[in-house]
Design a protein around this motif. Structure first.
Motif, PDB file in Angstrom:
ATOM      1  N   UNK A  89       0.841  -1.196   0.000  1.00 23.42           N
ATOM      2  CA  UNK A  89       0.000   0.000   0.000  1.00 23.42           C
ATOM      3  C   UNK A  89       0.876   1.246   0.000  1.00 23.42           C
ATOM      4  N   UNK A  90       0.626   2.135  -0.972  1.00 21.60           N
ATOM      5  CA  UNK A  90       1.353   3.398  -1.035  1.00 21.60           C
ATOM      6  C   UNK A  90       0.929   4.293   0.126  1.00 21.60           C
ATOM      7  N   UNK A  91       1.904   4.822   0.832  1.00 24.01           N
ATOM      8  CA  UNK A  91       1.644   5.802   1.886  1.00 24.01           C
ATOM      9  C   UNK A  91       1.771   7.185   1.242  1.00 24.01           C
ATOM     10  N   UNK A  92       0.637   7.841   1.038  1.00 25.23           N
ATOM     11  CA  UNK A  92       0.626   9.082   0.264  1.00 25.23           C
ATOM     12  C   UNK A  92       1.546  10.141   0.862  1.00 25.23           C
ATOM     13  N   UNK A  93       1.670  10.172   2.176  1.00 26.48           N
ATOM     14  CA  UNK A  93       2.523  11.184   2.814  1.00 26.48           C
ATOM     15  C   UNK A  93       3.978  11.057   2.382  1.00 26.48           C
ATOM     16  N   UNK A  94       4.381   9.851   1.999  1.00 27.14           N
ATOM     17  CA  UNK A  94       5.774   9.663   1.594  1.00 27.14           C
ATOM     18  C   UNK A  94       6.056  10.241   0.215  1.00 27.14           C
ATOM     19  N   UNK A  95       5.022  10.614  -0.530  1.00 29.38           N
ATOM     20  CA  UNK A  95       5.214  11.330  -1.804  1.00 29.38           C
ATOM     21  C   UNK A  95       5.520  12.800  -1.563  1.00 29.38           C
ATOM     22  N   UNK A  96       5.360  13.269  -0.321  1.00 26.97           N
ATOM     23  CA  UNK A  96       5.554  14.680   0.009  1.00 26.97           C
ATOM     24  C   UNK A  96       6.851  14.846   0.800  1.00 26.97           C
ATOM     25  N   UNK A  97       7.068  16.083   1.260  1.00 25.51           N
ATOM     26  CA  UNK A  97       8.267  16.342   2.062  1.00 25.51           C
ATOM     27  C   UNK A  97       8.258  15.580   3.379  1.00 25.51           C
ATOM     28  N   UNK A  98       7.099  14.995   3.745  1.00 22.49           N
ATOM     29  CA  UNK A  98       7.049  14.214   4.977  1.00 22.49           C
ATOM     30  C   UNK A  98       7.937  12.973   4.908  1.00 22.49           C
ATOM     31  N   UNK A  99       8.352  12.595   3.723  1.00 25.11           N
ATOM     32  CA  UNK A  99       9.267  11.463   3.591  1.00 25.11           C
ATOM     33  C   UNK A  99      10.545  11.703   4.387  1.00 25.11           C
TER      34      UNK A  99
END
Length: 218
Positions: free
Chosen positions: A10-20
């Motif tokens: 499952x893709x964690x959408x937050x990891x596509x952002x600076x939250x990574x």
């Protein structure tokens, strides 16, 4: 101690952002299958860490590819590798990275004609190859396997009763032979319900869907 980010299914959408960058402190990224390859490339590039993965049953067929000095070939013909750029496919291999020894076995039980699906007999044969590779490495340098990275769980150890999500019985034998402290797997979606860790002897079996951060002793 090696700090590891593990992802699967499952893709964690937050990891596509600076939250990574909340995970900048990890030393290694492991992926247990069924994630978009561009997502894995993004994680490796954003965190600037090595990424090791095994394919899941929804991933492309990556068998038959060879890399010699940076050139990918299939049946002797130069090709573009369809896997995530810069990542290491650990399927049916034993590799050393970031101070850890990782054995990999991807795929799920066969339930249709899709790629990366195996009968119990086929997966047992692949598991025996991993056992031989791990034994050869241990004979050479005395080190055992730190992490067994799989897509599917062992049979009756965190799997599901429906045909596509049954685990592999041969993973019990593989764990007995390798004695890894950790078995990390995907394939089984939590669907909002906690998936507790399990144990096979001294091996901790962890469902990593969609994300876990673990500290692994070398």
């Amino acid at each position: 101690m090696v700090r590891v980010l593990v992802v699967a299914d499952e893709v964690v959408e937050a990891l596509w952002t600076d939250q990574v960058h909340a995970h900048d402190g990890v030393d290694l990224i492991l992926a247990a299958g069924d994630l978009p390859f561009d997502y894995l490339e993004h994680l490796a590039n954003a965190l600037d860490r090595p990424l090791v993965f095994v394919p899941g049953n929804h991933d492309a067929d990556l068998s038959g590819y060879s890399n010699v000095r940076g050139l990918w070939t299939q049946s002797g013909v130069p090709v573009r590798w369809p896997g995530p750029a810069g990542a290491v496919n650990a399927d049916e291999r034993v590799i050393d990275v970031a101070g850890l020894r990782i054995a990999g076995l991807g795929g799920s039980i066969r339930y249709n004609k899709g790629p990366n699906q195996w009968t119990e007999r086929q997966q047992a044969r692949r598991a025996r190859r991993v056992t031989r590779l791990a034994a050869w490495r241990k004979l050479r340098d005395g080190r055992g396997v730190d992490v067994l990275l799989t897509h599917s769980p062992p049979l009756d150890c965190g799997d599901e009763p429906d045909a596509p999500h049954q685990g592999f019985a041969c993973l019990h034998t593989l764990v007995t032979r390798l004695q890894p402290p950790l078995l990390l797997h995907g394939h089984i979606h939590p669907h909002g319900h906690p998936r507790p860790d399990r144990h096979l002897g001294t091996t901790r079996v962890v469902n990593v869907v969609p994300l876990k951060v673990l500290e692994v002793t070398r």
